[in-house]
Design a protein around this motif. Structure first.
Motif, PDB file in Angstrom:
ATOM      1  N   ASN A  61       0.821  -1.211   0.000  1.00 31.42           N
ATOM      2  CA  ASN A  61       0.000   0.000   0.000  1.00 31.42           C
ATOM      3  C   ASN A  61       0.856   1.263   0.000  1.00 31.42           C
ATOM      4  OD1 ASN A  61      -2.286  -1.526  -0.056  1.00 31.42           O
ATOM      5  ND2 ASN A  61      -2.941  -1.042   2.015  1.00 31.42           N
ATOM      6  N   ILE A  62       1.919   1.274   0.777  1.00 29.16           N
ATOM      7  CA  ILE A  62       2.801   2.445   0.814  1.00 29.16           C
ATOM      8  C   ILE A  62       3.480   2.632  -0.541  1.00 29.16           C
ATOM      9  CG2 ILE A  62       4.951   3.349   1.800  1.00 29.16           C
ATOM     10  CD1 ILE A  62       4.014   2.064   4.494  1.00 29.16           C
ATOM     11  N   ALA A  63       3.991   1.547  -1.117  1.00 31.28           N
ATOM     12  CA  ALA A  63       4.675   1.641  -2.403  1.00 31.28           C
ATOM     13  C   ALA A  63       3.732   2.122  -3.505  1.00 31.28           C
ATOM     14  CB  ALA A  63       5.282   0.291  -2.780  1.00 31.28           C
ATOM     15  N   LYS A 120      -6.022  11.351  -5.087  1.00 26.26           N
ATOM     16  CA  LYS A 120      -6.566  11.142  -3.736  1.00 26.26           C
ATOM     17  C   LYS A 120      -7.557   9.985  -3.718  1.00 26.26           C
ATOM     18  CE  LYS A 120      -5.994  15.897  -2.186  1.00 26.26           C
ATOM     19  NZ  LYS A 120      -6.659  17.138  -1.788  1.00 26.26           N
ATOM     20  N   ALA A 121      -8.417   9.916  -4.727  1.00 26.05           N
ATOM     21  CA  ALA A 121      -9.419   8.849  -4.782  1.00 26.05           C
ATOM     22  C   ALA A 121      -8.749   7.478  -4.929  1.00 26.05           C
ATOM     23  CB  ALA A 121     -10.385   9.092  -5.937  1.00 26.05           C
ATOM     24  N   GLN A 122      -7.762   7.383  -5.797  1.00 26.08           N
ATOM     25  CA  GLN A 122      -7.094   6.097  -5.998  1.00 26.08           C
ATOM     26  C   GLN A 122      -6.314   5.676  -4.761  1.00 26.08           C
ATOM     27  OE1 GLN A 122      -4.900   5.699  -9.652  1.00 26.08           O
ATOM     28  NE2 GLN A 122      -6.657   6.312 -10.891  1.00 26.08           N
ATOM     29  N   ILE A 123      -5.658   6.624  -4.096  1.00 26.11           N
ATOM     30  CA  ILE A 123      -4.927   6.287  -2.861  1.00 26.11           C
ATOM     31  C   ILE A 123      -5.906   5.846  -1.778  1.00 26.11           C
ATOM     32  CG2 ILE A 123      -3.536   7.266  -1.001  1.00 26.11           C
ATOM     33  CD1 ILE A 123      -2.064   8.894  -3.208  1.00 26.11           C
ATOM     34  N   LEU A 151      -5.836  -6.198  -3.424  1.00 24.66           N
ATOM     35  CA  LEU A 151      -6.499  -6.177  -4.735  1.00 24.66           C
ATOM     36  C   LEU A 151      -6.505  -4.790  -5.359  1.00 24.66           C
ATOM     37  CD1 LEU A 151      -9.546  -8.519  -4.064  1.00 24.66           C
ATOM     38  CD2 LEU A 151      -7.428  -9.068  -5.251  1.00 24.66           C
ATOM     39  N   ALA A 152      -6.905  -3.795  -4.605  1.00 27.49           N
ATOM     40  CA  ALA A 152      -6.946  -2.437  -5.150  1.00 27.49           C
ATOM     41  C   ALA A 152      -5.543  -1.931  -5.437  1.00 27.49           C
ATOM     42  CB  ALA A 152      -7.657  -1.499  -4.188  1.00 27.49           C
ATOM     43  N   ALA A 153      -4.609  -2.209  -4.550  1.00 26.76           N
ATOM     44  CA  ALA A 153      -3.238  -1.740  -4.745  1.00 26.76           C
ATOM     45  C   ALA A 153      -2.645  -2.326  -6.019  1.00 26.76           C
ATOM     46  CB  ALA A 153      -2.377  -2.098  -3.539  1.00 26.76           C
TER      47      ALA A 153
END
Length: 83
Positions: free
Chosen positions: A17-19, A36-39, A48-50
């Motif tokens: 997630n950080i990467a 912002k929305a994607q993060i 999955l989202a990452a």
């Protein structure tokens, strides 16, 4: 300190997630709201989202690079050697 099963899930999720959050923040083709929305999605749906958003943004960057190469490379006048 004992490692429990959830440590083996939490640590890789945090690293990924950080990467991906850093990667998304540096993508030039997105405006501030999209970043912002994607993060936010990356942090709400780990793994999955990452991975999905990273692949999606990477493919968009590769497409943009392919279109920038217009007109590059050797030129052929159609004449053979000695003509």
């Amino acid at each position: 300190m004992q490692f429990e099963v959830w440590h083996y899930i939490l640590i890789p999720a945090l690293v990924i997630n950080i990467a991906v959050s850093i990667y998304i923040s540096k993508v030039e083709g997105l405006n501030k709201f999209q970043k912002k929305a994607q993060i936010l999605i990356v942090w709400l749906i780990p793994f999955l989202a990452a991975i999905g958003l990273w692949l999606f943004n990477r493919s968009l960057e590769q497409e943009a690079k392919q279109h920038k190469e217009f007109g590059s490379g050797p030129q052929d006048s159609g004449l053979g050697p000695g003509e």
